[in-house]
Design an enzyme around this catalytic site. Structure first.
Site, PDB file in Angstrom:
ATOM      1  CD  GLU A 239     -15.418 -13.226  11.522  1.00  0.00           C
ATOM      2  OE1 GLU A 239     -15.332 -12.075  11.985  1.00  0.00           O
ATOM      3  OE2 GLU A 239     -16.110 -13.526  10.535  1.00  0.00           O
TER       4      GLU A 239
ATOM      5  NE  ARG B  92     -23.393   1.817  20.754  1.00  0.00           N
ATOM      6  CZ  ARG B  92     -24.624   1.576  21.196  1.00  0.00           C
ATOM      7  NH1 ARG B  92     -25.279   0.515  20.735  1.00  0.00           N
ATOM      8  NH2 ARG B  92     -25.204   2.373  22.072  1.00  0.00           N
ATOM      9  CG  ASP B  93     -19.685  -6.672  16.141  1.00  0.00           C
ATOM     10  OD1 ASP B  93     -19.450  -7.804  16.594  1.00  0.00           O
ATOM     11  OD2 ASP B  93     -19.306  -6.285  15.002  1.00  0.00           O
ATOM     12  CB  ILE B  94     -16.323  -2.652  14.486  1.00  0.00           C
ATOM     13  CG1 ILE B  94     -15.847  -1.354  13.852  1.00  0.00           C
ATOM     14  CG2 ILE B  94     -15.863  -3.862  13.714  1.00  0.00           C
ATOM     15  CD1 ILE B  94     -14.338  -1.150  13.927  1.00  0.00           C
TER      16      ILE B  94
ATOM     17  CG  ASN C  53     -20.145 -17.473  16.824  1.00  0.00           C
ATOM     18  OD1 ASN C  53     -21.190 -18.116  16.828  1.00  0.00           O
ATOM     19  ND2 ASN C  53     -20.070 -16.248  16.335  1.00  0.00           N
TER      20      ASN C  53
ATOM     21  CG  HIS D 142     -16.486 -12.562  21.257  1.00  0.00           C
ATOM     22  ND1 HIS D 142     -15.315 -13.157  20.866  1.00  0.00           N
ATOM     23  CD2 HIS D 142     -17.307 -12.608  20.184  1.00  0.00           C
ATOM     24  CE1 HIS D 142     -15.418 -13.533  19.610  1.00  0.00           C
ATOM     25  NE2 HIS D 142     -16.619 -13.224  19.166  1.00  0.00           N
ATOM     26  CG  MET D 143     -22.977 -13.321  25.206  1.00  0.00           C
ATOM     27  SD  MET D 143     -23.608 -13.396  26.886  1.00  0.00           S
ATOM     28  CE  MET D 143     -23.035 -15.026  27.341  1.00  0.00           C
ATOM     29  CG  HIS D 144     -21.783 -12.152  18.937  1.00  0.00           C
ATOM     30  ND1 HIS D 144     -21.322 -11.296  17.964  1.00  0.00           N
ATOM     31  CD2 HIS D 144     -20.909 -13.193  18.956  1.00  0.00           C
ATOM     32  CE1 HIS D 144     -20.218 -11.799  17.414  1.00  0.00           C
ATOM     33  NE2 HIS D 144     -19.951 -12.945  17.999  1.00  0.00           N
TER      34      HIS D 144
END
Ligand code: AMP
Length: 118
Positions: free
Chosen positions: A96, A30-32, A88, A101-103
């Site tokens: 960043e 999970r994204d923080i 991105n 990575h893939m969101h």
């Protein structure tokens, strides 16, 4: 040679993260700072800095990222309504963390793909 990021430590479970899936090729957590009700990052276990650095030998891991994204979306019950997959690249792309990575974003209508028109 690309430098390791915090994602390598997450993959090796050296620092805490909410890991939802891991196999020999990819890890999903999970994204923080979630930007949608469901926001998961899917990363290859080996370091690839950006989309510009992807090689033919990475194709299995990158394909796995998509199949894992679809599996996690189905498990979360958002597959039918839909979701967004984003990768991105570099500064104009808003990258960043320099470990590709893939969101996976979903759980609500996400609106237009970009917030600003050119
Ligand atoms: P990007 O802008 O595409 O490089 O996205 C990097 C993402 O990593 C952002 O959405 C951050 O919220 C997320 N992130 C950074 N550090 C962590 C962490 N330690 N655990 C989970 N997600 C993180």
């Amino acid at each position: 040679m690309a430098e390791e990021t915090i994602f390598s430590k997450i993959i090796r479970r050296e620092i805490p993260a909410d890991i939802l899936y891991q196999d020999e090729l990819v890890t999903a957590f999970r994204d923080i700072f979630p930007k949608a009700p469901l926001h998961i990052l899917i990363v290859p276990n080996h370091l690839i800095a950006t989309a510009n650095d992807v090689k033919a030998s990475d194709e299995l891991a990158l394909g796995r990222m998509v199949t894992v994204a679809a599996k996690l979306a189905a498990e979360a019950g958002i597959a039918e309504d839909g979701y967004r997959l984003i990768m991105n690249c570099n500064s104009h792309g808003g990258q960043e963390v320099y470990h590709i990575h893939m969101h996976l974003l979903g759980g609500a209508p996400l609106g237009p793909m970009l917030s600003q028109r050119l």
